[in-house]
Design a protein around this motif. Structure first.
Motif, PDB file in Angstrom:
ATOM      1  N   THR A   1       0.832  -1.203   0.000  1.00 39.93           N
ATOM      2  CA  THR A   1       0.000   0.000   0.000  1.00 39.93           C
ATOM      3  C   THR A   1       0.869   1.257   0.000  1.00 39.93           C
ATOM      4  O   THR A   1       1.819   1.363   0.771  1.00 39.93           O
ATOM      5  CB  THR A   1      -0.922   0.017   1.230  1.00 39.93           C
ATOM      6  OG1 THR A   1      -1.766  -1.146   1.214  1.00 39.93           O
ATOM      7  CG2 THR A   1      -1.795   1.262   1.241  1.00 39.93           C
ATOM      8  N   VAL A   2       0.524   2.196  -0.862  1.00 36.42           N
ATOM      9  CA  VAL A   2       1.254   3.464  -0.958  1.00 36.42           C
ATOM     10  C   VAL A   2       0.237   4.602  -1.012  1.00 36.42           C
ATOM     11  O   VAL A   2      -0.683   4.565  -1.838  1.00 36.42           O
ATOM     12  CB  VAL A   2       2.149   3.510  -2.206  1.00 36.42           C
ATOM     13  CG1 VAL A   2       2.901   4.834  -2.278  1.00 36.42           C
ATOM     14  CG2 VAL A   2       3.138   2.340  -2.205  1.00 36.42           C
ATOM     15  N   GLY A   3       0.398   5.574  -0.119  1.00 36.66           N
ATOM     16  CA  GLY A   3      -0.508   6.715  -0.116  1.00 36.66           C
ATOM     17  C   GLY A   3      -1.957   6.326   0.076  1.00 36.66           C
ATOM     18  O   GLY A   3      -2.860   6.976  -0.456  1.00 36.66           O
ATOM     19  N   GLY A   4      -2.183   5.248   0.830  1.00 34.89           N
ATOM     20  CA  GLY A   4      -3.537   4.792   1.092  1.00 34.89           C
ATOM     21  C   GLY A   4      -4.145   3.942   0.007  1.00 34.89           C
ATOM     22  O   GLY A   4      -5.271   3.449   0.153  1.00 34.89           O
ATOM     23  N   GLU A   5      -3.429   3.735  -1.091  1.00 28.69           N
ATOM     24  CA  GLU A   5      -3.924   2.909  -2.199  1.00 28.69           C
ATOM     25  C   GLU A   5      -3.216   1.556  -2.209  1.00 28.69           C
ATOM     26  O   GLU A   5      -2.004   1.473  -2.022  1.00 28.69           O
ATOM     27  CB  GLU A   5      -3.682   3.610  -3.537  1.00 28.69           C
ATOM     28  CG  GLU A   5      -4.563   4.824  -3.785  1.00 28.69           C
ATOM     29  CD  GLU A   5      -5.900   4.455  -4.413  1.00 28.69           C
ATOM     30  OE1 GLU A   5      -6.228   3.247  -4.472  1.00 28.69           O
ATOM     31  OE2 GLU A   5      -6.601   5.369  -4.837  1.00 28.69           O
ATOM     32  N   PHE A   6      -3.978   0.494  -2.483  1.00 22.99           N
ATOM     33  CA  PHE A   6      -3.450  -0.869  -2.561  1.00 22.99           C
ATOM     34  C   PHE A   6      -2.996  -1.141  -3.992  1.00 22.99           C
ATOM     35  O   PHE A   6      -3.791  -1.091  -4.932  1.00 22.99           O
ATOM     36  CB  PHE A   6      -4.550  -1.843  -2.140  1.00 22.99           C
ATOM     37  CG  PHE A   6      -4.127  -3.273  -2.035  1.00 22.99           C
ATOM     38  CD1 PHE A   6      -2.956  -3.633  -1.377  1.00 22.99           C
ATOM     39  CD2 PHE A   6      -4.914  -4.278  -2.575  1.00 22.99           C
ATOM     40  CE1 PHE A   6      -2.580  -4.973  -1.265  1.00 22.99           C
ATOM     41  CE2 PHE A   6      -4.558  -5.611  -2.467  1.00 22.99           C
ATOM     42  CZ  PHE A   6      -3.384  -5.948  -1.816  1.00 22.99           C
ATOM     43  N   TYR A   7      -1.682  -1.452  -4.168  1.00 26.78           N
ATOM     44  CA  TYR A   7      -1.113  -1.615  -5.497  1.00 26.78           C
ATOM     45  C   TYR A   7      -0.566  -3.002  -5.781  1.00 26.78           C
ATOM     46  O   TYR A   7      -0.466  -3.388  -6.942  1.00 26.78           O
ATOM     47  CB  TYR A   7       0.043  -0.628  -5.699  1.00 26.78           C
ATOM     48  CG  TYR A   7      -0.368   0.802  -5.898  1.00 26.78           C
ATOM     49  CD1 TYR A   7      -0.612   1.311  -7.172  1.00 26.78           C
ATOM     50  CD2 TYR A   7      -0.481   1.670  -4.815  1.00 26.78           C
ATOM     51  CE1 TYR A   7      -0.963   2.641  -7.370  1.00 26.78           C
ATOM     52  CE2 TYR A   7      -0.837   3.004  -4.997  1.00 26.78           C
ATOM     53  CZ  TYR A   7      -1.088   3.484  -6.275  1.00 26.78           C
ATOM     54  OH  TYR A   7      -1.432   4.804  -6.458  1.00 26.78           O
ATOM     55  N   ALA A   8      -0.136  -3.740  -4.770  1.00 21.48           N
ATOM     56  CA  ALA A   8       0.524  -5.029  -5.003  1.00 21.48           C
ATOM     57  C   ALA A   8       0.030  -6.058  -3.999  1.00 21.48           C
ATOM     58  O   ALA A   8       0.193  -5.887  -2.790  1.00 21.48           O
ATOM     59  CB  ALA A   8       2.039  -4.872  -4.904  1.00 21.48           C
ATOM     60  N   ALA A   9      -0.577  -7.128  -4.508  1.00 23.16           N
ATOM     61  CA  ALA A   9      -1.142  -8.162  -3.643  1.00 23.16           C
ATOM     62  C   ALA A   9      -0.098  -9.243  -3.377  1.00 23.16           C
ATOM     63  O   ALA A   9       0.587  -9.699  -4.294  1.00 23.16           O
ATOM     64  CB  ALA A   9      -2.376  -8.778  -4.295  1.00 23.16           C
ATOM     65  N   PRO A  10       0.037  -9.687  -2.128  1.00 20.46           N
ATOM     66  CA  PRO A  10       1.082 -10.651  -1.779  1.00 20.46           C
ATOM     67  C   PRO A  10       0.790 -12.056  -2.278  1.00 20.46           C
ATOM     68  O   PRO A  10      -0.305 -12.573  -2.119  1.00 20.46           O
ATOM     69  CB  PRO A  10       1.084 -10.608  -0.248  1.00 20.46           C
ATOM     70  CG  PRO A  10      -0.327 -10.261   0.113  1.00 20.46           C
ATOM     71  CD  PRO A  10      -0.775  -9.293  -0.960  1.00 20.46           C
ATOM     72  N   LEU A  11       1.792 -12.676  -2.877  1.00 22.18           N
ATOM     73  CA  LEU A  11       1.684 -14.071  -3.284  1.00 22.18           C
ATOM     74  C   LEU A  11       1.962 -14.996  -2.108  1.00 22.18           C
ATOM     75  O   LEU A  11       1.478 -16.127  -2.055  1.00 22.18           O
ATOM     76  CB  LEU A  11       2.672 -14.369  -4.409  1.00 22.18           C
ATOM     77  CG  LEU A  11       2.317 -13.786  -5.772  1.00 22.18           C
ATOM     78  CD1 LEU A  11       3.543 -13.703  -6.662  1.00 22.18           C
ATOM     79  CD2 LEU A  11       1.220 -14.612  -6.440  1.00 22.18           C
ATOM     80  N   GLY A  12       2.767 -14.526  -1.162  1.00 26.73           N
ATOM     81  CA  GLY A  12       3.116 -15.330   0.004  1.00 26.73           C
ATOM     82  C   GLY A  12       3.837 -14.474   1.019  1.00 26.73           C
ATOM     83  O   GLY A  12       3.786 -13.249   0.968  1.00 26.73           O
ATOM     84  N   ASP A  13       4.541 -15.136   1.937  1.00 26.99           N
ATOM     85  CA  ASP A  13       5.157 -14.443   3.053  1.00 26.99           C
ATOM     86  C   ASP A  13       6.471 -15.108   3.440  1.00 26.99           C
ATOM     87  O   ASP A  13       6.924 -16.039   2.787  1.00 26.99           O
ATOM     88  CB  ASP A  13       4.173 -14.447   4.225  1.00 26.99           C
ATOM     89  CG  ASP A  13       4.366 -13.271   5.155  1.00 26.99           C
ATOM     90  OD1 ASP A  13       5.400 -12.589   5.055  1.00 26.99           O
ATOM     91  OD2 ASP A  13       3.496 -13.037   6.017  1.00 26.99           O
TER      92      ASP A  13
END
Length: 437
Positions: free
Chosen positions: A133-145
């Motif tokens: 998340t950048v500037g309150g916007e979600f841009y990249a969804a996690p594939l894993g951890d």
């Protein structure tokens, strides 16, 4: 205990996960939509997993995903060349989690708000959401951890005559770094008193890397960057950081930690019986098995805490994420595929092939932890102690400067001089990004 959530490691090569995490539109795409016949393109080093998921996705939706393979070390440079020119060659963008902010700053990523419900996003951990998340916007969804864990060599401890009841340690009752270093001293004194065998007390899997090294300062209460992301002055040169650096440097000089040994070599030292304790990642369990070790040879426990800082433990987290190219001509189709790969059946396929640690709590199944019992620890850390790396568009510069500093500290550099130089380098980079906005 600081309440973070679900972070773990990169690359546990085993498992077959069958439980879908996020629900909603990512699970069963509408095969009757107008998407049919579209083709998306992706550059990735996870080609086998994406190829299998893409095959299933095309069967369900009619949307084809062309998977282009590249080496891990090439993906960043290749994408930078393509995206900096504004090319629409790739619809889907792989981003190493900490680099998300930089990609957004350069205008490379499209917001994902239209492709994820709030409920779906809520199933990711706060730390993974923060990473994407950048500037309150979600841009990249996690594939894993990913996550960090302490391993110990049972054979070396036995040979040294050291007995420890490891079962007493839990996430709420950890061995301290101070206790561990005393055990390491005792073991090396018995096993290799003159240093001729090259046995170390403690090794660090990603030595001199911000992924692990910063956790020492974080576990004393130190931050990675200012709250507004504008500076590291007063942050990495704080008392917490200085205490962590002095502690580490003193133990390197004493020989408890190694000097001049690369991260890969530290892993190999553990497998070869040249290291009593190794602070590695949760997927290192499978690496140990691949090196012909068995559970008779090694064990594992929670990452140590510092005495007096028991409630400030910070463990590693974060991994690769997937986003939509801002230059794609197929943004809607690409956004739905991102959802499928991170919330839907695609993520199950991905994890079953690549073995990356799950991105949601629901995917920590009994089947998964049965194949890698270390993930029981990783799941706890994900829910309680995971600490995201600095979120900044200057992460590459930040990481390079701090990695150099940690290695310099390891080699005996003056702490104040090294910190002053590092603060200047990082703040200069942060300033350039600020001016460009």
């Amino acid at each position: 205990m600081r309440k973070k959530v679900i972070c773990m490691l990169a690359g546990v090569s085993l498992l077959a996960v069958t439980v879908s995490g996020c629900g909603g539109k990512g699970d069963t795409p509408d095969s009757g939509s107008s998407e049919g016949g579209k083709t998306l393109k992706l550059l990735t080093h996870y080609d086998a997993a994406f190829a299998e998921a893409a095959k299933k996705y095309e069967e369900e939706t009619g949307v084809k995903v062309e998977v282009e393979q590249t080496a891990y070390e090439n993906i960043g440079d290749t994408l930078e060349v393509v995206l900096s020119s504004g090319s629409d060659e790739y619809d889907l963008i792989m981003a190493d989690g900490p680099n998300t902010s930089a990609y957004v700053n350069r205008g490379y990523l499209e917001p994902l708000a239209g492709y994820f419900t709030e409920e779906e996003k809520g199933e990711f951990s706060p730390e993974l959401l923060k990473q994407g998340t950048v500037g309150g916007e979600f841009y990249a969804a996690p594939l894993g951890d990913s996550s960090t864990v302490l391993y110990y060599n049972k054979n070396l401890l036995s040979e040294a005559g050291i007995e420890v009841d490891w079962s007493q340690y839990t996430g709420e009752n950890r061995i301290t770094w101070e206790e561990l270093t005393e055990l390491a001293r005792e073991a090396v004194k018995e096993l290799d008193p003159d240093g001729s065998k090259g046995i170390y007390g403690i090794e660090i899997g990603q030595v001199s890397s911000v992924y692990q090294m910063n956790l020492l300062a974080n576990s004393m209460g130190g931050k990675n960057i200012s709250d507004d992301g504008s500076t590291v002055k007063g942050v990495i040169d704080s008392d917490e950081w200085k205490d962590a650096i002095a502690w580490y440097q003193g133990l390197v000089e004493e020989g408890v930690f190694s000097k001049g040994v690369s991260g890969l070599e530290t892993y190999n030292n553990f497998y070869a019986g040249k290291c009593v304790f190794e602070w590695m990642t949760a997927d290192s369990y499978t690496f140990c098995l691949s090196a012909d070790m068995t559970e008779d040879d090694f064990g594992w426990t929670y990452q140590p805490c510092f005495a007096g800082h028991e409630d400030e433990v910070a463990t590693g987290c974060g991994n690769w994420a997937l986003g939509v190219s801002a230059f794609s001509k197929n943004k809607e189709e690409a956004g739905k595929f991102v959802n499928y790969m991170t919330c839907g059946e695609g993520n199950d396929i991905f994890l079953s092939i690549e073995g990356m640690s799950p991105n949601t709590a629901e995917r920590y199944t009994e089947e998964l932890t049965g194949k890698n019992p270390v993930l029981e620890i990783a799941k706890y850390e994900a829910e309680n102690t995971a600490y995201v790396r600095a979120v900044t568009p200057a992460f590459n510069e930040y990481s390079a400067a701090l990695s150099t500093m940690w290695e310099d500290i390891r080699n005996g550099a003056d702490m104040d001089t090294a910190l002053e130089r590092t603060v200047e380098q990082i703040d200069s980079a942060l300033g350039e990004y600020s001016e460009s906005q």
